[in-house]
Scaffold this active site. Sequence first.
Site, PDB file in Angstrom:
ATOM      1  N   ASP A 105       0.506  -1.096   0.021  1.00  0.00           N
ATOM      2  CA  ASP A 105      -0.207   0.344   0.037  1.00  0.00           C
ATOM      3  C   ASP A 105       0.615   1.749  -0.022  1.00  0.00           C
ATOM      4  O   ASP A 105       2.558   1.294  -0.113  1.00  0.00           O
ATOM      5  CB  ASP A 105      -1.537  -0.115   1.131  1.00  0.00           C
ATOM      6  CG  ASP A 105      -0.117   0.406   2.447  1.00  0.00           C
ATOM      7  OD1 ASP A 105       0.895  -0.681   2.693  1.00  0.00           O
ATOM      8  OD2 ASP A 105      -1.255   0.387   3.613  1.00  0.00           O
ATOM      9  N   GLU A 171       0.116  -1.219   5.963  1.00  0.00           N
ATOM     10  CA  GLU A 171       0.824  -0.236   7.021  1.00  0.00           C
ATOM     11  C   GLU A 171       1.131   1.484   7.167  1.00  0.00           C
ATOM     12  O   GLU A 171       0.876   1.419   8.193  1.00  0.00           O
ATOM     13  CB  GLU A 171       2.970  -0.426   5.693  1.00  0.00           C
ATOM     14  CG  GLU A 171       3.651  -0.107   6.668  1.00  0.00           C
ATOM     15  CD  GLU A 171       4.169   1.233   7.152  1.00  0.00           C
ATOM     16  OE1 GLU A 171       4.600   1.361   7.977  1.00  0.00           O
ATOM     17  OE2 GLU A 171       4.017   2.014   5.652  1.00  0.00           O
TER      18      GLU A 171
HETATM   19 ZN   LIG Z   1       6.438   2.646   3.720  1.00  0.00          ZN
END
Ligand SMILES: [Zn+2]
Length: 445
Positions: A105, A171
């Site tokens: 992501d 994340e």
């Molecule tokens: Zn990163």
Amino acid sequence: MTEIFRRGEKMMTYIPILLAVLLGSQGQAKVADSDAVKLLQKYVQINTVTTSDLTKAVDFWKQLAAEDNLPISVHEYTPGYPVVIIKWAGTDDSLDSIMLNSHMDVVPAAMSDGWTYDPFSGHLDTNGDIYGRGTQDMKSVSIQYYMALRRLKANNIPLLRNVYMTLMPDEELGAENGMIPFLKSQEFLDMNVGLELDEGTSYPIPFIPVFYQDKVVWQIRVDCYGISAHGSTFPTTDSTATGKCNNVINRFFQFRDEQYALYGKAAQDNAGGYTSINLNRINAGTADNVIPSHVSLVFDMRLGNTVDTEEFDATLHKWISEAGENITLTYILKNQQSPATYTNTTTPYWTAITTAAASAGVIVAPILPPGSTDARHVRNAGYPAYGVSPMPSTELLLHSVNERLNKNTFTKGISFYEKVIKNLANVPGSATAQNPVAYLYKTAE
Ligand SMILES: [Zn+2]
């Protein structure tokens, strides 16, 4: 999966010459620098902004794994948030493995923010800069890991330990749907991890920082409740929600100034010496002539690495109670203080990295960064982790407009990882501790 791969591996060792003949220049092309750049461009072109559908990114990795005949598995611990595992088998399955982690992501980006090129174009300009969201954070690293492993395989360099590439979702929003559930999964346990590599950062000077600990993220919401009345009335300051929140803000900003003074004195490589705090949201009010009954504040804090979290929690509650009645404190995010990974020669993984860096002609040094990565969850789970992204002499553009990476820096990073992975995967079993937790230490109680 594993079994099929092992059979494949055996075949590979018997017929390297035949393969070389069959693949010919095509086999060579697969590990060429220009192909690595094209692969990064292709990956950047897949929009993987955190909450978006990651199917295309997963398909991208599935296709690569198929090309190299690698076992790949996809797991969703939260529906819609795939975790991808690709295995490069080592010769000794009994040894702890090396986990090369990266996240799929990226944070949002739009032309209207002021980008010179479409942030999802992977545009390569005449200076050799590859533009796009994820070129620094951290699609570049994913491709570098992959190309480095491909080259090791093409050059018949054996890996003693299993090497896993893991590709995470979520994340950027805290890993509740990615790394955190993954670390509790059977799939993770089965990997028998000895060391994790994760992301680092670009650096403006010719130097690659290695993160050995991350700061802890705490986010709190403070709700102040008070008298609501017509805007023409005049209640005491401390009976109003705004007056109470003013007290909270004053106390927190006094602390902020103290920490800011420490920040000014802190060494460049150690952001652990201070706690950063910012007031990032203020919500209140229903009309211009009504005293609001409720004011809400959100503070984002990154705790210093020696802060005793229980003590700090008690201090926050004390400040809230001193600010007045009917004020509540709610945690939005309250991470546990993460241990640090040793960075000395008693840690064979550290030696493997520094030796590799020396042979690649680059300087690496341990740093405690101001932010945090998925590695904090890995260390909290009891596994050593280092954060490193080989982007020396590069402007820091993570999460920024015109995020970009020069293709020469990018391709040099592949050679860097080739040496690092080769060394890490070949640390002998006799050199490493029985339990990887031995490579961690606490900086706060
Ligand atoms: Zn990163």
